[in-house]
Write an enzyme that holds these catalytic residues in place. Structure first.
Site, PDB file in Angstrom:
ATOM      1  N   SER A  21      76.077  21.614  11.141  1.00  0.00           N
ATOM      2  CA  SER A  21      76.967  20.858  12.035  1.00  0.00           C
ATOM      3  C   SER A  21      76.418  20.811  13.462  1.00  0.00           C
ATOM      4  O   SER A  21      76.534  19.789  14.141  1.00  0.00           O
ATOM      5  CB  SER A  21      78.392  21.428  12.010  1.00  0.00           C
ATOM      6  OG  SER A  21      78.457  22.666  12.660  1.00  0.00           O
ATOM      7  N   ASN A  22      75.805  21.889  13.922  1.00  0.00           N
ATOM      8  CA  ASN A  22      75.195  21.841  15.255  1.00  0.00           C
ATOM      9  C   ASN A  22      73.996  20.897  15.268  1.00  0.00           C
ATOM     10  O   ASN A  22      73.808  20.140  16.233  1.00  0.00           O
ATOM     11  CB  ASN A  22      74.759  23.240  15.710  1.00  0.00           C
ATOM     12  CG  ASN A  22      75.909  24.020  16.300  1.00  0.00           C
ATOM     13  OD1 ASN A  22      76.403  23.689  17.380  1.00  0.00           O
ATOM     14  ND2 ASN A  22      76.347  25.057  15.591  1.00  0.00           N
ATOM     15  N   ARG A  98      66.370  33.017  10.286  1.00  0.00           N
ATOM     16  CA  ARG A  98      65.118  33.788  10.299  1.00  0.00           C
ATOM     17  C   ARG A  98      64.831  34.216  11.725  1.00  0.00           C
ATOM     18  O   ARG A  98      65.091  33.435  12.652  1.00  0.00           O
ATOM     19  CB  ARG A  98      63.926  32.942   9.867  1.00  0.00           C
ATOM     20  CG  ARG A  98      64.118  32.230   8.594  1.00  0.00           C
ATOM     21  CD  ARG A  98      63.243  32.826   7.497  1.00  0.00           C
ATOM     22  NE  ARG A  98      63.884  32.573   6.235  1.00  0.00           N
ATOM     23  CZ  ARG A  98      64.189  33.513   5.354  1.00  0.00           C
ATOM     24  NH1 ARG A  98      63.883  34.769   5.590  1.00  0.00           N
ATOM     25  NH2 ARG A  98      64.788  33.212   4.226  1.00  0.00           N
ATOM     26  N   HIS A 116      74.669  30.804  19.507  1.00  0.00           N
ATOM     27  CA  HIS A 116      75.276  31.949  18.820  1.00  0.00           C
ATOM     28  C   HIS A 116      76.773  31.959  19.116  1.00  0.00           C
ATOM     29  O   HIS A 116      77.181  31.751  20.265  1.00  0.00           O
ATOM     30  CB  HIS A 116      74.631  33.255  19.308  1.00  0.00           C
ATOM     31  CG  HIS A 116      75.205  34.457  18.634  1.00  0.00           C
ATOM     32  ND1 HIS A 116      74.881  34.808  17.337  1.00  0.00           N
ATOM     33  CD2 HIS A 116      76.106  35.366  19.062  1.00  0.00           C
ATOM     34  CE1 HIS A 116      75.558  35.897  17.006  1.00  0.00           C
ATOM     35  NE2 HIS A 116      76.315  36.252  18.027  1.00  0.00           N
TER      36      HIS A 116
HETATM   37  C1  GRF Z   1      76.778  28.492  14.077  1.00  0.00           C
HETATM   38  O1  GRF Z   1      77.934  29.254  14.245  1.00  0.00           O
HETATM   39  C2  GRF Z   1      75.711  28.968  15.026  1.00  0.00           C
HETATM   40  O2  GRF Z   1      76.199  29.423  16.250  1.00  0.00           O
HETATM   41  C3  GRF Z   1      75.111  30.118  14.258  1.00  0.00           C
HETATM   42  O3  GRF Z   1      75.090  29.679  12.917  1.00  0.00           O
HETATM   43  C4  GRF Z   1      76.140  28.735  12.721  1.00  0.00           C
HETATM   44  C5  GRF Z   1      75.524  27.491  12.160  1.00  0.00           C
HETATM   45  O4  GRF Z   1      76.491  26.519  11.828  1.00  0.00           O
HETATM   46  N1  GRF Z   1      73.812  30.471  14.786  1.00  0.00           N
HETATM   47  P1  GRF Z   1      76.034  25.021  11.535  1.00  0.00           P
HETATM   48  O5  GRF Z   1      75.004  25.098  10.419  1.00  0.00           O
HETATM   49  O6  GRF Z   1      75.429  24.477  12.788  1.00  0.00           O
HETATM   50  O7  GRF Z   1      77.260  24.282  11.123  1.00  0.00           O
END
Ligand code: GRF
Length: 206
Positions: A21-22, A98, A116
């Protein structure tokens, strides 16, 4: 009349292991000009990770380089080869599960960002949202930081926070942090990062 050189957009590689999603938010922000730059390639260490579909649907080159069965350095070398092929200059980690080796990071000094779901340095590591829920904090948040050789360490670029209502539960809180904070601050952090880079035009490219 001479036209000014068009500004060359910084090229970002996105590394992600799962849901994406990010990564999707970042690809959309680049496409809309909300974040300056372009998504040159998405690389996942997991075959069939949903992030790959999200990239393909947006016309961003995407591929899996599965870690399974490969020594760590060999896996990184394969990732590096793809990043080089797509002329990636900066990296965005978006749920990439990783830890990158110092040798890998040395090739992108100060040019790897991570997100994070906590207000670092509090709650580094896995399951940060659940642990924050269990701690009963009134405010929680997320952090975009530059990556160093540690786990969720490195200089903070941007943080965002929210007030916990108290009825979310651990999963609801994780969802709120993701949508209300992470998806808002990552494109903004990319903008801040790019604004801190030396200005470039086609004329001063190496
Ligand atoms: C997010 O909470 C990010 O902060 C963490 O892993 C998660 C990834 O979520 N590092 P997505 O795959 O971006 O939905």
């Amino acid at each position: 009349m001479t036209r000014p050189d068009p500004v060359v957009r910084p090229r970002f590689g996105i590394l992600a292991s799962g849901r994406g999603s990010n990564a999707a938010r970042l690809m959309d922000a680049f496409a809309a000009g909300e974040a300056p730059g372009l998504a040159a390639v998405v690389v996942s260490d997991v075959e069939g990770a949903p992030v790959l579909e999200l990239a393909a649907a947006r016309g961003v080159p995407a591929l899996a380089i599965p870690r399974r069965g490969l020594p760590r350095r060999e896996h990184e070398d394969r990732v590096l080869a793809e990043l080089a092929r797509h002329r990636v200059e900066h990296l965005l980690l978006a749920g990439y599960m990783r830890v990158l080796t110092p040798q890998f990071l040395a090739l992108f000094p100060g040019r790897v960002l991570n997100i994070h779901p906590s207000l670092l340095p509090a709650f580094p590591g896995l399951d940060a949202a659940r642990r924050q829920w269990e701690a009963g904090l009134p405010r929680v948040g997320a952090t975009v930081h530059l990556v160093d050789a540690g786990v969720d360490t490195g200089p903070v670029l941007l943080q965002g926070e929210l007030a916990v209502r108290g009825d979310e539960g651990p999963e609801g809180l994780a969802r709120r942090i993701l949508t209300e904070v992470e998806h808002q601050i990552y494109p903004k952090a990319v903008r801040l990062f790019v604004e801190g880079l030396p200005a470039r035009t086609e004329a001063n490219l190496p």
